[in-house]
Design a protein around this motif. Sequence first.
Motif, short mmCIF file in Angstrom:
data_model
loop_
_atom_site.label_atom_id
_atom_site.label_comp_id
_atom_site.label_asym_id
_atom_site.label_seq_id
_atom_site.Cartn_x
_atom_site.Cartn_y
_atom_site.Cartn_z
N ILE A 9 7.75 10.04 -0.20
CA ILE A 9 8.14 10.77 1.02
C ILE A 9 6.93 11.49 1.59
O ILE A 9 6.37 12.40 0.96
N GLY A 10 6.51 11.08 2.78
CA GLY A 10 5.37 11.71 3.44
C GLY A 10 5.80 12.47 4.68
O GLY A 10 6.95 12.38 5.12
N GLY A 11 4.88 13.19 5.26
CA GLY A 11 5.18 13.98 6.44
C GLY A 11 5.47 13.14 7.67
O GLY A 11 6.17 13.59 8.58
N THR A 12 4.96 11.90 7.70
CA THR A 12 5.16 11.02 8.86
C THR A 12 6.08 9.85 8.54
O THR A 12 6.97 9.52 9.32
N THR A 13 5.87 9.22 7.39
CA THR A 13 6.69 8.08 7.00
C THR A 13 7.14 8.20 5.55
O THR A 13 6.55 8.93 4.75
N VAL A 14 8.20 7.46 5.23
CA VAL A 14 8.65 7.31 3.84
C VAL A 14 8.31 5.89 3.42
O VAL A 14 8.80 4.93 4.00
N LYS A 15 7.43 5.76 2.43
CA LYS A 15 7.05 4.45 1.93
C LYS A 15 8.00 4.06 0.81
O LYS A 15 8.35 4.89 -0.04
N MET A 16 8.40 2.79 0.80
CA MET A 16 9.36 2.32 -0.20
C MET A 16 8.91 0.99 -0.78
O MET A 16 8.28 0.18 -0.08
N GLY A 17 9.24 0.77 -2.05
CA GLY A 17 8.90 -0.49 -2.68
C GLY A 17 9.94 -0.89 -3.71
O GLY A 17 10.51 -0.04 -4.39
N LEU A 18 10.20 -2.18 -3.80
CA LEU A 18 11.06 -2.74 -4.84
C LEU A 18 10.17 -3.38 -5.89
O LEU A 18 9.31 -4.20 -5.56
N PHE A 19 10.37 -3.00 -7.14
CA PHE A 19 9.55 -3.49 -8.25
C PHE A 19 10.39 -4.26 -9.26
O PHE A 19 11.56 -3.93 -9.49
N SER A 20 9.77 -5.26 -9.87
CA SER A 20 10.42 -5.98 -10.97
C SER A 20 10.27 -5.15 -12.23
O SER A 20 9.50 -4.18 -12.28
N GLY A 21 10.97 -5.55 -13.27
CA GLY A 21 10.88 -4.87 -14.55
C GLY A 21 9.50 -4.95 -15.18
O GLY A 21 9.16 -4.17 -16.07
N GLU A 22 8.68 -5.91 -14.71
CA GLU A 22 7.31 -6.05 -15.22
C GLU A 22 6.31 -5.25 -14.39
O GLU A 22 5.11 -5.33 -14.61
N GLY A 23 6.82 -4.51 -13.40
CA GLY A 23 5.93 -3.70 -12.57
C GLY A 23 5.33 -4.42 -11.38
O GLY A 23 4.42 -3.91 -10.74
N GLU A 24 5.86 -5.60 -11.06
CA GLU A 24 5.35 -6.34 -9.90
C GLU A 24 6.01 -5.81 -8.63
O GLU A 24 7.23 -5.66 -8.56
N LEU A 25 5.20 -5.52 -7.63
CA LEU A 25 5.72 -5.07 -6.34
C LEU A 25 6.25 -6.29 -5.59
O LEU A 25 5.50 -7.16 -5.18
N LEU A 26 7.57 -6.35 -5.41
CA LEU A 26 8.21 -7.52 -4.80
C LEU A 26 8.31 -7.40 -3.29
O LEU A 26 8.27 -8.39 -2.57
N GLU A 27 8.46 -6.18 -2.81
CA GLU A 27 8.58 -5.95 -1.36
C GLU A 27 8.26 -4.49 -1.07
O GLU A 27 8.60 -3.60 -1.86
N LYS A 28 7.58 -4.23 0.03
CA LYS A 28 7.33 -2.85 0.42
C LYS A 28 7.51 -2.70 1.93
O LYS A 28 7.32 -3.64 2.70
N TRP A 29 7.90 -1.51 2.34
CA TRP A 29 8.10 -1.22 3.76
C TRP A 29 8.12 0.29 3.93
O TRP A 29 8.04 1.05 2.95
#
Length: 314
Positions: A9-29
């Motif tokens: 959570i930032g002052g301008t945007t909220v960054k979000m990411g979906l991760f796999s159980g192995e720590g791989e970033l699958l999607e971010k927005w």
Amino acid sequence: MEYCFGVDIGGTTVKMGLFSGEGELLEKWEIPTKKGTDSKPLLKAVGEEMEKCLSRKGIKKEEIAGVGMAAPGPVNEEGLLRGAVNIGWGDVFLGREAEKIMEIFPVFIGNDASFAALGEFTFGAGKDVSSLIMITLGTGVGGGVVLNGQVLMGKTGTAGEIGHTTINPFETLTCNCGKKGCLEQYASATGMVRMAEKFLQESNKPSPLRQLDKITAKDLWEQAKKGDELALDITKYVSHLLGMAIANACYIVDPEMVVIGGGVSQAGQFLLKMIQEAYAQHVFPHCRDKKFALAKLHNDAGIYGAAAMVFEKK
């Protein structure tokens, strides 16, 4: 396979990411930050975004191991966020509130700079060391500490707040935190601009900086790289203060590595070298060979750290 969400959570945007159980970033927005005194509208928007993501991926809520949430403020041992000034929030048990609204369990919250440090430790510049201090040079100066694989939060959630250590007890201007003489007043992007303006007023040295209507930290470091004498004077002074503050911090926690991140870190190895040289002037000889590195995850460090917290807790 289990998954998790990382939220920053930032002052301008909220960054979000979906991760796999192995720590791989699958999607971010990211989505715009909903500001105001009530945290519920923002948490509702975050929850709706997670629902959309799960629908896109064909993932059930039951497959989510948890949510890590980096917040722009100190988080104490009880999970109480002690205000988020840049958003307008007061004190709130953010994790509990998020669980009720999003209906995803559990939600782990922590300070954004601490989570960024954990992100770099787990997935970035520090993944091969046992401990690190991370300093973020942006609008402010943030900091986080990871010791023996554990992110250090502290009793009140202020562990690692190197930006508000006092490096000039004679300062007359007040920092945003209410104190005077904080490192942030000199070494943040805004602090560097303030120092540049001060040096320009007090010096007669010619400099391309004098031709600019509005100086930025980027302008300052670019001119220093080009060998401008006045810009070098300013960056050496700022680096001296950073080196002093980092040396003091390292005496307390003695990490294996110091990671420099934030927008100003785009000045790269030139900035890193100046800080490291200044640091070496303020420590015992046997501490001078400490590893220094630039952050690798950049703006994604927060969501990676938030995800890493879920994995650690689970």
